[in-house]
Scaffold this active site. Structure first.
Site, PDB file in Angstrom:
ATOM      1  N   LYS A 191       0.836  -1.191   0.000  1.00  0.00           N
ATOM      2  CA  LYS A 191       0.000   0.000   0.000  1.00  0.00           C
ATOM      3  C   LYS A 191       0.879   1.251   0.000  1.00  0.00           C
ATOM      4  O   LYS A 191       1.840   1.356   0.770  1.00  0.00           O
ATOM      5  CB  LYS A 191      -0.906  -0.007   1.225  1.00  0.00           C
ATOM      6  N   HIS A 242      -5.027   3.499   5.869  1.00  0.00           N
ATOM      7  CA  HIS A 242      -6.133   2.931   5.079  1.00  0.00           C
ATOM      8  C   HIS A 242      -7.311   3.896   5.016  1.00  0.00           C
ATOM      9  O   HIS A 242      -7.823   4.352   6.035  1.00  0.00           O
ATOM     10  CB  HIS A 242      -6.594   1.606   5.699  1.00  0.00           C
ATOM     11  N   ARG A 300     -40.546 -29.841   2.581  1.00  0.00           N
ATOM     12  CA  ARG A 300     -39.218 -29.966   1.965  1.00  0.00           C
ATOM     13  C   ARG A 300     -39.256 -30.982   0.823  1.00  0.00           C
ATOM     14  O   ARG A 300     -38.522 -30.841  -0.160  1.00  0.00           O
ATOM     15  CB  ARG A 300     -38.172 -30.345   3.013  1.00  0.00           C
ATOM     16  N   SER A 355     -31.678 -34.310   2.625  1.00  0.00           N
ATOM     17  CA  SER A 355     -32.645 -33.814   3.616  1.00  0.00           C
ATOM     18  C   SER A 355     -33.511 -32.695   3.064  1.00  0.00           C
ATOM     19  O   SER A 355     -34.690 -32.585   3.404  1.00  0.00           O
ATOM     20  CB  SER A 355     -31.905 -33.318   4.868  1.00  0.00           C
ATOM     21  N   GLU A 393     -21.418 -22.525   3.788  1.00  0.00           N
ATOM     22  CA  GLU A 393     -22.609 -21.769   3.449  1.00  0.00           C
ATOM     23  C   GLU A 393     -22.292 -20.397   2.867  1.00  0.00           C
ATOM     24  O   GLU A 393     -23.026 -19.895   2.007  1.00  0.00           O
ATOM     25  CB  GLU A 393     -23.509 -21.630   4.685  1.00  0.00           C
ATOM     26  N   PHE A 419     -28.325 -23.125   9.301  1.00  0.00           N
ATOM     27  CA  PHE A 419     -27.005 -22.949   8.708  1.00  0.00           C
ATOM     28  C   PHE A 419     -26.919 -21.707   7.830  1.00  0.00           C
ATOM     29  O   PHE A 419     -25.821 -21.222   7.545  1.00  0.00           O
ATOM     30  CB  PHE A 419     -26.632 -24.185   7.889  1.00  0.00           C
ATOM     31  N   ASP A 464     -32.816 -34.061  16.386  1.00  0.00           N
ATOM     32  CA  ASP A 464     -31.445 -33.683  16.024  1.00  0.00           C
ATOM     33  C   ASP A 464     -30.823 -32.675  16.984  1.00  0.00           C
ATOM     34  O   ASP A 464     -29.650 -32.337  16.833  1.00  0.00           O
ATOM     35  CB  ASP A 464     -31.420 -33.116  14.604  1.00  0.00           C
ATOM     36  N   GLN A 490     -29.432 -27.788  15.399  1.00  0.00           N
ATOM     37  CA  GLN A 490     -30.036 -27.846  14.077  1.00  0.00           C
ATOM     38  C   GLN A 490     -31.318 -27.017  13.984  1.00  0.00           C
ATOM     39  O   GLN A 490     -31.882 -26.885  12.897  1.00  0.00           O
ATOM     40  CB  GLN A 490     -30.379 -29.295  13.716  1.00  0.00           C
TER      41      GLN A 490
END
Length: 283
Positions: free
Chosen positions: A28, A42, A103, A130, A151, A177, A209, A213
């Site tokens: 920089k 910066h 689903r 799933s 993800e 997720f 689960d 989850q």
């Protein structure tokens, strides 16, 4: 090293059938005394150092011009496509009273959308068995992208695929997720990207689960996204029509699906009506 950079660009130009990556070590403020590779510069104006810095850079120019060099205008060779013909290819085949999870309806519906339009694609975060995105993969393996347990990358790939309205992407994983990719989803909305998100196993219905989850914050998360519309279809019939509506609408969507399958209701398959609520997003 301008010569090395030009050589790398030339190599990238002549290389066919595979991508080229240029890794460059940069500093920089290169060439500016007291600023090069120093902290705390910066995003700051140079102030009283600006005049000296500009003269320093000018002194390094071997050909300040005019040199007649002009960038080549880009060529638009991409074929014209149609992403408006988004509809289900055929009616459902579920039996009266059959337990059908939303689903499962998701997997069936995007597959039927894909039959009518080759620009419909599916992306999943390694839970396709799933979310039932595997149904789409079996029918159109060349239009299914497995992004595995990453993800943020999953959302990023979907945004890239939708760029310039080249595809209609449907992203699926567990609702819980998707919280890992909140920043990518937010930036997708800011960029006016038309990506459709399906979060399955929402709420506490996925009791076996465990709490890791369970998506308990997904609704609140997506309600903060500008221009995003959130749906929670209670039965497969609503899920199917929701997905069809998604593909035709220019905005981001988030769809929540529960784990168990409610029974198919009796009686006539009545039209599904959308109810909208006006809301303002404050900055």
């Amino acid at each position: 090293d301008v010569k090395s950079l030009c050589r790398a660009f030339h190599e990238a130009t002549v290389t066919q059938s595979k991508p080229t990556c240029i890794i460059a070590k940069t500093f920089k403020g290169r060439g500016i005394n007291g600023i090069e590779d120093q902290d705390n510069w910066h995003g700051k104006a140079l102030g009283d150092k600006a005049a000296g810095a500009i003269e320093k850079l000018k002194s390094k120019m071997s050909n300040p011009g005019p040199h007649g060099l002009m960038p080549i205008n880009p060529e638009f060779k991409a074929p014209i496509i149609d992403v408006t013909n988004i509809k289900l290819s055929e009616p459902p085949t579920y039996k009266m009273g059959q337990l059908v999870a939303t689903r499962l309806a998701y997997g069936d519906a995007i597959t039927k959308l894909g039959k009518n339009n080759s620009r419909v694609i599916s992306l999943d975060g390694d839970v396709k068995n799933s979310t039932f995105a595997i149904t789409f993969k079996k029918s159109f393996p060349d239009r299914f992208i497995e992004c595995f347990i990453a993800e943020q990358n999953l959302v990023g790939v979907a945004i890239g695929c939708e760029t310039r309205r080249r595809t209609v992407p449907f992203v699926s994983t567990f609702s819980a997720f998707l919280s890992r990719a909140y920043d990518q989803i937010r930036m997708a909305a800011i960029s006016q990207s038309n990506v459709n998100f399906c979060g399955s196993h929402a709420g506490v219905s996925i009791g076996e689960d465990g709490p890791s989850q369970m998506a308990l914050e997904d609704l609140a998360m997506f309600r903060t996204i500008p221009g995003c519309q959130v749906c929670w279809p209670p039965i497969h019939r609503h899920a199917r029509r929701t997905l069809r509506h998604w593909g035709r609408t220019r905005c981001s969507w988030e769809w929540c699906g529960t784990w168990p399958g409610p029974p198919m209701p009796s009686g006539k398959d009545r039209p599904h009506r959308w109810r909208r609520r006006r809301e303002s997003h404050r900055s």
